[in-house]
Design an enzyme around this catalytic site. Structure first.
Site, PDB file in Angstrom:
ATOM      1  N   LYS A 188     -24.371   8.531 -76.708  1.00 21.35           N
ATOM      2  CA  LYS A 188     -24.494   7.928 -75.375  1.00 21.35           C
ATOM      3  C   LYS A 188     -23.219   7.177 -74.979  1.00 21.35           C
ATOM      4  O   LYS A 188     -22.328   6.991 -75.786  1.00 21.35           O
ATOM      5  CB  LYS A 188     -25.729   7.025 -75.335  1.00 21.35           C
ATOM      6  CG  LYS A 188     -27.034   7.778 -75.658  1.00 21.35           C
ATOM      7  CD  LYS A 188     -27.445   8.752 -74.563  1.00 21.35           C
ATOM      8  CE  LYS A 188     -28.437   9.813 -74.992  1.00 21.35           C
ATOM      9  NZ  LYS A 188     -29.786   9.358 -75.278  1.00 21.35           N
TER      10      LYS A 188
HETATM   11  C1  LIG Z   1     -31.217   9.711 -75.712  1.00 21.02           C
HETATM   12  C2  LIG Z   1     -32.362   9.719 -74.778  1.00 21.02           C
HETATM   13  C3  LIG Z   1     -33.507   8.925 -74.957  1.00 21.02           C
HETATM   14  C4  LIG Z   1     -33.837   8.215 -76.235  1.00 21.02           C
HETATM   15  O1  LIG Z   1     -32.905   7.380 -76.736  1.00 21.02           O
HETATM   16  P1  LIG Z   1     -32.846   7.056 -78.307  1.00 21.02           P
HETATM   17  O2  LIG Z   1     -31.990   5.835 -78.326  1.00 21.02           O
HETATM   18  O3  LIG Z   1     -32.215   8.233 -78.986  1.00 21.02           O
HETATM   19  O4  LIG Z   1     -34.224   6.786 -78.770  1.00 21.02           O
HETATM   20  C5  LIG Z   1     -34.444   8.873 -73.944  1.00 21.02           C
HETATM   21  N1  LIG Z   1     -34.315   9.599 -72.826  1.00 21.02           N
HETATM   22  C6  LIG Z   1     -33.249  10.402 -72.623  1.00 21.02           C
HETATM   23  C7  LIG Z   1     -33.161  11.158 -71.335  1.00 21.02           C
HETATM   24  C8  LIG Z   1     -32.262  10.505 -73.594  1.00 21.02           C
HETATM   25  O5  LIG Z   1     -31.226  11.346 -73.407  1.00 21.02           O
END
Ligand SMILES: *Cc1c(COP(=O)(O)O)cnc(C)c1O
Length: 391
Positions: A188
């Site tokens: 991210k």
């Molecule tokens: C990455 C992601 C999540 C979840 O995040 P984590 O920190 O990996 O639990 C939720 N929604 C979307 C659209 C994502 O891309």
């Protein structure tokens, strides 16, 4: 960039972390206090200030944050929650944690974000909440979504996993709705390895989530191992183990300081790609909107399949042969076995999500890409599009 048998290979993603983050994590380890403590609370304060939210609550993942948000919103067994079909399964699985039903909403073909008109059609007497996802970092039509939510008294929980930093009509994502949830997963725009942050303007909701993220024990019980803490604590609820560690928070604090700079670097790559690909008839570039700012977490190229002699899978294979890593965001949820078995979804149920999925290719877009890598992506994509362009 790496050289393999003479071909430049560009990975799909490389995290923008380095020596500063390593130092910050090492300091926490040397301090002897490893889990949630002063670094975490500093990260929460700084994050809240950055997005302009009243509260920020740090958690161990975005998924944990979404779960806490739905729990605090009072979502219960039998309730329905509207989510876009084009998202990661985390958006849907958290609804299932509470025994509620994720109701899939089709997306707008351009942005691939939740379509407010299809959402309106899917509201029933059991609908309690909506989780818009700002796909790739581009904010949803939040005015339409807020109007719909207030008309039907629905909670809005924004899945902001892709959208730091982003804004809608001048307001940062994170300060717009009842609750917003960010992810700091390794890929991210801000990463702590694993982690997440919930923001809200509601004092009672914030208090509930703070208690529930650490076993349902009263606030500040975390201090019990410090010199100013006490051994006594009380359990108020059956909570969860969803707190962030100070090691992750220290990394997050460094990353937050670079957040704007990293976003500018992605934006510059987006501009290079869009300038190059706009001129190619077989390609459609991501939409921009004058009233919103995207984080440009992803660059989702769309193939005009009617102008190509190959499909998306072959396009990806051709790019791979030329050393370019790609991905696909996302396989619509109704095409996965779980959502079909549990809720009876079938191929064809969400036609826009499916059609866009068939033509989507996510290209590398991360701040550490050098000029040669950006050029290599542009050259490879252009070459594949022209070699297999049929009309
Ligand atoms: C990455 C992601 C999540 C979840 O995040 P984590 O920190 O990996 O639990 C939720 N929604 C979307 C659209 C994502 O891309």
């Amino acid at each position: 960039m790496t050289q393999k048998s003479g071909v430049m290979t560009v990975p799909f993603h490389v995290a923008a972390v380095g020596e500063e983050e390593a130092q910050a994590a090492a300091e926490v380890i040397r301090s002897g206090w490893l889990t949630m403590g002063t670094r975490t609370f500093e990260f929460e304060r700084r994050f809240a200030a950055y997005v302009g939210a009243r509260h920020a609550i740090a958690v161990c993942s975005g998924t944990a944050g979404l779960h806490l948000a739905l729990e605090a919103a009072g979502i219960k067994a039998g309730d329905e929650v509207l989510i876009p079909a084009t998202t990661f399964t985390a958006t849907g699985e958290v609804v299932c944690y509470l025994g509620a039903k994720p109701v899939l909403v089709d997306v707008q073909p351009g942005s691939m974000n939740l379509d407010p008109e299809d959402a309106a059609r899917k509201i029933t007497a059991r609908t309690r909440a909506m989780i818009p996802v700002h796909l790739a970092g581009m904010p949803c039509d939040m005015q339409e979504i807020h109007d719909l939510a207030s008309k039907h008294q629905l909670h809005i929980i924004e899945d902001a996993a892709h959208s730091l930093p982003a804004s809608y009509r001048g307001t940062p994502i994170g300060a717009l709705s009842g609750i917003s949830v960010f992810s700091f997963y390794a890929t991210k725009t801000l990463t702590t390895g694993e982690g997440g942050m919930i923001t809200t303007g509601n004092d009672a909701v914030a208090e509930r989530m703070r208690i529930m993220r650490l076993h349902g024990i009263e606030r500040d019980a975390w201090k019990r191992y410090s010199s100013d803490g006490s051994w006594f604590y009380q359990v108020l609820e059956a909570g969860f183990k969803y707190n962030m560690t100070d090691i992750a928070a220290a990394i997050g604090l460094v990353q937050l300081g670079k957040c704007d700079e990293l976003c500018a670097a992605r934006q510059a790559i987006m501009e290079r790609y869009t300038a190059a690909f706009s001129a190619i008839p077989a390609l459609a570039v991501p939409q921009d909107h004058s009233d919103r700012k995207s984080s440009w977490h992803l660059y989702i190229l769309r193939l005009k399949l009617e102008r190509l002699s190959i499909d998306r899978d072959r396009f990806i294979a051709e790019l791979k042969q030329r050393g370019i890593g790609t991905s696909v965001h996302f396989i619509p949820l109704h095409l996965h076995p779980f959502y079909q078995k549990r809720f009876g979804y079938r191929p064809g149920d969400l036609p826009n999500a499916e059609a866009q999925y068939q033509r989507a290719v996510s290209l590398p877009i991360y701040p550490t890409m050098c000029d040669a890598e950006i050029n290599a992506v542009i050259a490879a994509v252009s070459e594949v599009a022209s070699s297999f362009g049929s009309k």
